[in-house]
Design a protein around this motif. Sequence first.
Motif, PDB file in Angstrom:
ATOM      1  N   THR A   1     -41.522  50.301  -2.170  1.00  0.00           N
ATOM      2  CA  THR A   1     -40.920  50.964  -0.741  1.00  0.00           C
ATOM      3  C   THR A   1     -40.099  51.884  -0.629  1.00  0.00           C
TER       4      THR A   1
ATOM      5  N   SER B   1     -39.435  52.606   2.491  1.00  0.00           N
ATOM      6  CA  SER B   1     -39.165  52.775   4.100  1.00  0.00           C
ATOM      7  C   SER B   1     -37.895  52.886   5.358  1.00  0.00           C
TER       8      SER B   1
ATOM      9  N   CYS C   1     -38.315  46.685   4.075  1.00  0.00           N
ATOM     10  CA  CYS C   1     -39.883  46.349   4.444  1.00  0.00           C
ATOM     11  C   CYS C   1     -38.846  44.448   3.822  1.00  0.00           C
TER      12      CYS C   1
ATOM     13  N   ARG D   1     -43.055  45.734   6.998  1.00  0.00           N
ATOM     14  CA  ARG D   1     -42.371  46.923   7.414  1.00  0.00           C
ATOM     15  C   ARG D   1     -41.908  46.928   9.047  1.00  0.00           C
TER      16      ARG D   1
END
Length: 198
Positions: free
Chosen positions: A17, A19, A23, A39
């Motif tokens: 990920t 983000s 997350c 998330r």
Amino acid sequence: LQLYRMKADGSDSRQLTHSERGCRMPACSPDGQRLVYVRQVGHGLSLWISDLDGKNARALSDDGRNLVPSWLPDSKHIVWMKTQPGQDPSRNSRIHLMNTETGESRRLFTDPEQRKFSNSMPVVSPQGDRIAFVSNRSGDMRIWVSDLDGSNARRISPPEMEYHQAIKAPIEQTVPAWSPSGKWIAHWEGVEMVHLSK
């Protein structure tokens, strides 16, 4: 926080990920094909699903605070706990069920008696017929098991002591996990840090 995967020996680590806000709480589907995780988006915590390599990621639920997703044995449905911002997640939560292919979701328990209490940290048995969860229906947080609709609920494994006299805080139970056979449930037991912070 980002999600990574690696081999059992710690080699071949790969980031899954990317983000901006992070997350957490990943869960691999029983068939090993997909990953569901939490998330952070704005002030909320949304559920996302992706392939096991992190590709084809998409949101499943983006309202409120969605925590601790767990798969059913069919690798199609998930359960998770949902609470509202500003509240203690474990003391004011509801368990939801979702079909990850259609996005259809609902509160899991249909039994009226179950809906009166906070229910959190759900984990479905390997056979798919029972669910272990944390509830405050007997006072402090304890591990309970019921049928998937919430009926036939019973408390399991009472702690040796209900209250820790030395630090003056209740003993609580959280984070249930089924054994592969479905005969045993491991869980955490002790004093939550929230009771130690003054």
